[in-house]
Motif scaffolding. Sequence first.
Motif, PDB file in Angstrom:
ATOM      1  N   THR A 167      -3.956 -10.374   8.472  1.00 28.25           N
ATOM      2  CA  THR A 167      -5.071  -9.626   7.880  1.00 28.25           C
ATOM      3  C   THR A 167      -6.124 -10.588   7.335  1.00 28.25           C
ATOM      4  N   ALA A 215       1.496   9.027  11.763  1.00 23.54           N
ATOM      5  CA  ALA A 215       1.689   9.667  10.459  1.00 23.54           C
ATOM      6  C   ALA A 215       2.411  11.012  10.599  1.00 23.54           C
ATOM      7  N   PHE A 264      -2.633  -2.215   9.156  1.00 25.26           N
ATOM      8  CA  PHE A 264      -1.786  -3.026   8.263  1.00 25.26           C
ATOM      9  C   PHE A 264      -1.131  -2.192   7.150  1.00 25.26           C
ATOM     10  N   PRO A 265      -1.901  -1.471   6.329  1.00 20.75           N
ATOM     11  CA  PRO A 265      -1.225  -0.682   5.285  1.00 20.75           C
ATOM     12  C   PRO A 265      -0.386   0.452   5.850  1.00 20.75           C
ATOM     13  N   LEU A 266      -0.873   1.082   6.928  1.00 23.80           N
ATOM     14  CA  LEU A 266      -0.159   2.240   7.473  1.00 23.80           C
ATOM     15  C   LEU A 266       1.229   1.869   7.985  1.00 23.80           C
ATOM     16  N   LEU A 298       0.214 -10.132   6.345  1.00 21.33           N
ATOM     17  CA  LEU A 298      -0.792 -10.569   5.366  1.00 21.33           C
ATOM     18  C   LEU A 298      -1.633 -11.713   5.947  1.00 21.33           C
ATOM     19  N   LEU A 345      -7.474  -3.178   9.606  1.00 17.49           N
ATOM     20  CA  LEU A 345      -7.510  -2.884   8.170  1.00 17.49           C
ATOM     21  C   LEU A 345      -6.822  -1.553   7.853  1.00 17.49           C
ATOM     22  N   ILE A 346      -6.768  -0.640   8.814  1.00 13.78           N
ATOM     23  CA  ILE A 346      -6.033   0.618   8.633  1.00 13.78           C
ATOM     24  C   ILE A 346      -4.587   0.439   9.099  1.00 13.78           C
ATOM     25  N   VAL A 370      11.159  10.438   8.076  1.00  9.83           N
ATOM     26  CA  VAL A 370      10.726   9.618   6.943  1.00  9.83           C
ATOM     27  C   VAL A 370      11.717   8.494   6.645  1.00  9.83           C
ATOM     28  N   ARG A 421       6.141  -8.640   6.462  1.00  6.49           N
ATOM     29  CA  ARG A 421       4.893  -8.312   5.756  1.00  6.49           C
ATOM     30  C   ARG A 421       4.054  -9.557   5.469  1.00  6.49           C
ATOM     31  N   ARG A 422       4.720 -10.705   5.277  1.00  5.82           N
ATOM     32  CA  ARG A 422       3.964 -11.944   5.032  1.00  5.82           C
ATOM     33  C   ARG A 422       3.139 -12.325   6.268  1.00  5.82           C
ATOM     34  N   VAL A 475       3.028  -1.141   4.925  1.00  9.68           N
ATOM     35  CA  VAL A 475       3.107  -0.965   3.464  1.00  9.68           C
ATOM     36  C   VAL A 475       3.385   0.468   3.027  1.00  9.68           C
ATOM     37  N   MET A 476       2.670   1.436   3.563  1.00  9.76           N
ATOM     38  CA  MET A 476       2.780   2.823   3.064  1.00  9.76           C
ATOM     39  C   MET A 476       4.150   3.418   3.390  1.00  9.76           C
ATOM     40  N   ARG A 477       4.833   3.943   2.339  1.00  8.69           N
ATOM     41  CA  ARG A 477       6.157   4.526   2.558  1.00  8.69           C
ATOM     42  C   ARG A 477       6.448   5.596   1.519  1.00  8.69           C
TER      43      ARG A 477
END
Lengths: 92, 198
Positions: B68, B42, B191-193, B65, B188-189, B49, B61-62, B196-198
């Motif tokens: 996950t 992070a 995967f989004p980090l 998913l 679980l942390i 960025v 991402r699929r 997904v997170m942007r």
Amino acid sequence: MSGKKTTLGLRPCTWVYLFLMTFTFVTFLVGQMGLSGLTVSLLILLLALIKGELVGYYFMGLGRVKGLWHWPVFIWLFIPGILIGTAFYLAS
Amino acid sequence: MTASTQAIPAGTDPRRPPGDLAIWIFILAELGVFAVFFAAYAFTRMNHVELFNQYQQHLDRRAALINTLALITSSYFVVRAVAAIREDNPRHCVNWLLAAVSMGLVFVVVKLGEYHHHFVVEGVNLSTNTFYMFYISLTFFHFMHVIMGMVILSAVAVMAKKGKYSAREHTGVETGASYWHMVDLVWLILFPLVYVMR
């Protein structure tokens, strides 16, 4: 957490499982929709932290544990959560 | 044997986490390492960025998913395995454990497919850029934990099959379960980090 006491015919762990699956689909859909920005990122992070706490509390069984061992997963989620949130805030 | 030294059936001492205490020390150490990894990702992203956002779009991402869902499902199966042995049903415990391992196998196959695409088709490696350095390091470190978790769950299943566990003594099942939940928790942390997170 895994006892036989049920709500609407489902064990508590099954409810938690369904919540986790739902939250995961929400996270995935946010990614697929290309949503970005600080607010979206922090909401996704919050969702992930809630999922983590559900796993710690119910799946790992720490919800039933008294004293010091009740907290390690919560603390672990809290510290990286704050750090990641701060980093994304500073980057925005 | 005095009352204070009598063995307490597994999972009945409210001050102790489920399973062997040693695995919890190990779990805390592992979680600490992953926390440092996540924070490093992070804070490094702060200075790159655009690079991180650009190459994040190259990830599948699929596949993430599916992985996950596979890990959450396997964790659920492990919860049911612990419940089965607490209800003194070793046969069901073995079946739930094998189902959990099969979900772990789904994770491994999907992840290997992802790595094949990145490493072989795209020619990515650790020095391609900072984003891929973190992506490869984080996901591969976690991948190794999945493999180890599958070995542990398989060993627990074999022991359960041999009748080594019961409603009174099932510390081994809880120990393996705790480790596997840790593997799920980290993803679980992650995967989004990373995806997904942007």
